[in-house]
Design a protein around this motif. Structure first.
Motif, PDB file in Angstrom:
ATOM      1  N   LYS A 176       0.853  -1.184   0.000  1.00 34.70           N
ATOM      2  CA  LYS A 176       0.000   0.000   0.000  1.00 34.70           C
ATOM      3  C   LYS A 176       0.892   1.237   0.000  1.00 34.70           C
ATOM      4  O   LYS A 176       1.861   1.307   0.753  1.00 34.70           O
ATOM      5  CB  LYS A 176      -0.894  -0.029   1.240  1.00 34.70           C
ATOM      6  CG  LYS A 176      -1.866   1.123   1.361  1.00 34.70           C
ATOM      7  CD  LYS A 176      -2.698   0.947   2.636  1.00 34.70           C
ATOM      8  CE  LYS A 176      -3.610   2.139   2.852  1.00 34.70           C
ATOM      9  NZ  LYS A 176      -4.393   2.003   4.121  1.00 34.70           N
ATOM     10  N   ILE A 177       0.580   2.198  -0.863  1.00 38.50           N
ATOM     11  CA  ILE A 177       1.354   3.431  -0.962  1.00 38.50           C
ATOM     12  C   ILE A 177       0.443   4.580  -0.559  1.00 38.50           C
ATOM     13  O   ILE A 177      -0.468   4.961  -1.306  1.00 38.50           O
ATOM     14  CB  ILE A 177       1.886   3.649  -2.389  1.00 38.50           C
ATOM     15  CG1 ILE A 177       2.651   2.417  -2.874  1.00 38.50           C
ATOM     16  CG2 ILE A 177       2.781   4.883  -2.445  1.00 38.50           C
ATOM     17  CD1 ILE A 177       3.024   2.459  -4.334  1.00 38.50           C
ATOM     18  N   GLY A 178       0.656   5.102   0.612  1.00 36.21           N
ATOM     19  CA  GLY A 178      -0.237   6.135   1.123  1.00 36.21           C
ATOM     20  C   GLY A 178      -1.611   5.564   1.415  1.00 36.21           C
ATOM     21  O   GLY A 178      -1.766   4.390   1.766  1.00 36.21           O
TER      22      GLY A 178
ATOM     23  N   PHE B 107       9.602   2.444  -5.165  1.00 37.22           N
ATOM     24  CA  PHE B 107       8.355   2.769  -4.473  1.00 37.22           C
ATOM     25  C   PHE B 107       8.534   4.008  -3.597  1.00 37.22           C
ATOM     26  O   PHE B 107       7.632   4.853  -3.493  1.00 37.22           O
ATOM     27  CB  PHE B 107       7.893   1.591  -3.620  1.00 37.22           C
ATOM     28  CG  PHE B 107       7.092   0.573  -4.378  1.00 37.22           C
ATOM     29  CD1 PHE B 107       6.055   0.953  -5.209  1.00 37.22           C
ATOM     30  CD2 PHE B 107       7.367  -0.781  -4.258  1.00 37.22           C
ATOM     31  CE1 PHE B 107       5.311   0.019  -5.911  1.00 37.22           C
ATOM     32  CE2 PHE B 107       6.636  -1.729  -4.951  1.00 37.22           C
ATOM     33  CZ  PHE B 107       5.605  -1.328  -5.777  1.00 37.22           C
ATOM     34  N   GLU B 108       9.687   4.134  -2.949  1.00 34.10           N
ATOM     35  CA  GLU B 108       9.947   5.320  -2.132  1.00 34.10           C
ATOM     36  C   GLU B 108       9.974   6.577  -2.987  1.00 34.10           C
ATOM     37  O   GLU B 108       9.419   7.617  -2.610  1.00 34.10           O
ATOM     38  CB  GLU B 108      11.276   5.152  -1.387  1.00 34.10           C
ATOM     39  CG  GLU B 108      11.234   4.104  -0.291  1.00 34.10           C
ATOM     40  CD  GLU B 108      12.602   3.863   0.327  1.00 34.10           C
ATOM     41  OE1 GLU B 108      13.573   4.516  -0.117  1.00 34.10           O
ATOM     42  OE2 GLU B 108      12.700   3.038   1.254  1.00 34.10           O
TER      43      GLU B 108
ATOM     44  N   GLU C 275       6.393   7.397  -4.037  1.00 32.42           N
ATOM     45  CA  GLU C 275       5.620   8.019  -2.954  1.00 32.42           C
ATOM     46  C   GLU C 275       5.979   9.492  -2.810  1.00 32.42           C
ATOM     47  O   GLU C 275       5.094  10.335  -2.599  1.00 32.42           O
ATOM     48  CB  GLU C 275       5.865   7.278  -1.639  1.00 32.42           C
ATOM     49  CG  GLU C 275       4.957   7.731  -0.522  1.00 32.42           C
ATOM     50  CD  GLU C 275       4.953   6.775   0.652  1.00 32.42           C
ATOM     51  OE1 GLU C 275       4.178   7.015   1.611  1.00 32.42           O
ATOM     52  OE2 GLU C 275       5.718   5.786   0.628  1.00 32.42           O
ATOM     53  N   SER C 276       7.255   9.814  -2.944  1.00 36.55           N
ATOM     54  CA  SER C 276       7.655  11.222  -2.859  1.00 36.55           C
ATOM     55  C   SER C 276       7.085  12.026  -4.026  1.00 36.55           C
ATOM     56  O   SER C 276       6.676  13.181  -3.854  1.00 36.55           O
ATOM     57  CB  SER C 276       9.183  11.338  -2.814  1.00 36.55           C
ATOM     58  OG  SER C 276       9.765  10.963  -4.051  1.00 36.55           O
TER      59      SER C 276
ATOM     60  N   LEU D 292       4.274  11.281  -5.589  1.00 36.64           N
ATOM     61  CA  LEU D 292       2.839  11.406  -5.323  1.00 36.64           C
ATOM     62  C   LEU D 292       2.559  12.555  -4.358  1.00 36.64           C
ATOM     63  O   LEU D 292       1.622  13.339  -4.548  1.00 36.64           O
ATOM     64  CB  LEU D 292       2.306  10.088  -4.761  1.00 36.64           C
ATOM     65  CG  LEU D 292       2.115   8.948  -5.771  1.00 36.64           C
ATOM     66  CD1 LEU D 292       1.925   7.623  -5.050  1.00 36.64           C
ATOM     67  CD2 LEU D 292       0.931   9.229  -6.689  1.00 36.64           C
ATOM     68  N   GLU D 293       3.358  12.663  -3.326  1.00 37.95           N
ATOM     69  CA  GLU D 293       3.195  13.760  -2.376  1.00 37.95           C
ATOM     70  C   GLU D 293       3.466  15.103  -3.044  1.00 37.95           C
ATOM     71  O   GLU D 293       2.784  16.100  -2.787  1.00 37.95           O
ATOM     72  CB  GLU D 293       4.132  13.553  -1.188  1.00 37.95           C
ATOM     73  CG  GLU D 293       3.765  12.346  -0.329  1.00 37.95           C
ATOM     74  CD  GLU D 293       4.811  12.041   0.732  1.00 37.95           C
ATOM     75  OE1 GLU D 293       5.892  12.681   0.691  1.00 37.95           O
ATOM     76  OE2 GLU D 293       4.558  11.180   1.592  1.00 37.95           O
TER      77      GLU D 293
ATOM     78  N   TRP E   7      -0.940  13.590  -5.099  1.00 39.19           N
ATOM     79  CA  TRP E   7      -1.453  12.237  -5.274  1.00 39.19           C
ATOM     80  C   TRP E   7      -2.153  12.038  -6.622  1.00 39.19           C
ATOM     81  O   TRP E   7      -3.087  11.246  -6.733  1.00 39.19           O
ATOM     82  CB  TRP E   7      -2.364  11.857  -4.112  1.00 39.19           C
ATOM     83  CG  TRP E   7      -1.573  11.784  -2.846  1.00 39.19           C
ATOM     84  CD1 TRP E   7      -1.356  12.780  -1.947  1.00 39.19           C
ATOM     85  CD2 TRP E   7      -0.809  10.665  -2.390  1.00 39.19           C
ATOM     86  NE1 TRP E   7      -0.514  12.351  -0.948  1.00 39.19           N
ATOM     87  CE2 TRP E   7      -0.164  11.046  -1.187  1.00 39.19           C
ATOM     88  CE3 TRP E   7      -0.626   9.360  -2.863  1.00 39.19           C
ATOM     89  CZ2 TRP E   7       0.649  10.188  -0.464  1.00 39.19           C
ATOM     90  CZ3 TRP E   7       0.190   8.515  -2.134  1.00 39.19           C
ATOM     91  CH2 TRP E   7       0.812   8.931  -0.950  1.00 39.19           C
TER      92      TRP E   7
ATOM     93  N   ASP F  80      -4.804   3.195  -8.534  1.00 44.03           N
ATOM     94  CA  ASP F  80      -5.682   3.836  -7.561  1.00 44.03           C
ATOM     95  C   ASP F  80      -7.117   3.562  -7.979  1.00 44.03           C
ATOM     96  O   ASP F  80      -7.374   2.675  -8.797  1.00 44.03           O
ATOM     97  CB  ASP F  80      -5.377   5.333  -7.424  1.00 44.03           C
ATOM     98  CG  ASP F  80      -5.616   6.116  -8.710  1.00 44.03           C
ATOM     99  OD1 ASP F  80      -6.169   5.547  -9.688  1.00 44.03           O
ATOM    100  OD2 ASP F  80      -5.253   7.311  -8.754  1.00 44.03           O
TER     101      ASP F  80
END
Length: 261
Positions: free
Chosen positions: A101-103, A121-122, A125-126, A128-129, A133, A163
């Motif tokens: 799960k990412i966020g 993935f890291e 996520e950055s 997406l932020e 998103w 998503d």
């Protein structure tokens, strides 16, 4: 003396326009029956061999040792992966978790090197932020970074992310692909899982979870790098992410069985 003569001939042939049309020096030698003559081949070895080696060294390794499948149907998204890790001809671990799960809104799965995938993935996520998103925008930015960054382009993995609205596949070649039918598969067993899921996607009485379960079982039976120790995540029609036990699902609406918050 012969070698010196061969080198002179080689320079002369290389500059001739007809030599380029014949496919370079290798083509010239082949036409004149000299391709296997040690004097000529030593004097000017074929450039095609070096170009082939360069192409091979720059080609991204093929991803093996897993199957990850994402199925989208009737507002439901199911991502499922097997748990096998193979090193050569040996199964070294049967229960690796390849989904995450990412966020609060995104799920992802990977094929390839675990450490490389987690690094990606890291970074995702950055992104997406950074982009509120917006999954497509973040994936495009990751794809650009993955292809151009000196460090990231060495990473050997492929990602599937989804998503509530979009499913995407991301590769190290800079590709960000959205399926036309809501089905994505990566890894060594992907041809089997993808074909089976596409054959089942229109079957009445089968929701996304049931399609994913059947397709993964077919892939597990066909691919020696894929086992039946599955982990799976689901996004329901309201956008809520749940972990589900894919082995317990049934037909329509079966994705809720065995689910965990």
């Amino acid at each position: 003396m012969l070698a010196v003569h061969a080198r002179s001939l080689g320079r002369a042939l290389a500059g001739a326009p007809w030599a380029q049309q014949a496919g370079g020096l290798a083509g010239v030698l082949a036409e004149r029956g000299l391709a296997r003559d040690p004097v000529y081949t030593a004097a000017f070895p074929s450039s095609s061999g070096s170009s082939n080696r360069a192409a091979h060294s720059s080609r991204r390794p093929e991803v093996h040792s897993t199957t990850v499948l994402c199925v989208r149907k009737d507002g439901q998204v199911v991502l499922v992966a097997d748990g096998q890790v193979t090193m050569g001809g040996t199964v070294v671990k049967p229960n690796v978790r390849k989904t995450r799960k990412i966020g609060e809104h995104v799920i992802g799965g990977f094929a390839g090197a675990t450490a490389d995938a987690l690094t990606l993935f890291e970074r995702l996520e950055s992104k997406l932020e950074e982009h509120s998103w917006q999954l497509t925008r973040a994936c495009i930015e990751l794809g650009k970074m993955w292809r151009m960054d000196k460090y990231l382009r060495k990473l050997d993995a492929a990602l599937v992310v989804a998503d509530q609205h979009t499913s995407l596949q991301i590769t190290g070649n800079g590709d960000v692909l959205e399926p036309h039918d809501g089905v994505i598969a990566i890894g060594s067993g992907s041809p089997y899982a993808l074909s089976a899921a596409r054959a089942l996607i229109d079957m009445p009485g089968m929701d996304a979870a049931a399609v994913a379960k059947k397709a993964m079982r077919i892939a597990s039976d066909a691919c020696i790098y894929t086992n039946d120790n599955y982990t799976s995540l689901q996004i329901d029609s309201e956008g809520k992410i749940q972990e589900i036990d894919i082995n317990t699902v049934g037909g329509a609406g079966g994705g809720g069985a065995g689910s965990k918050a």
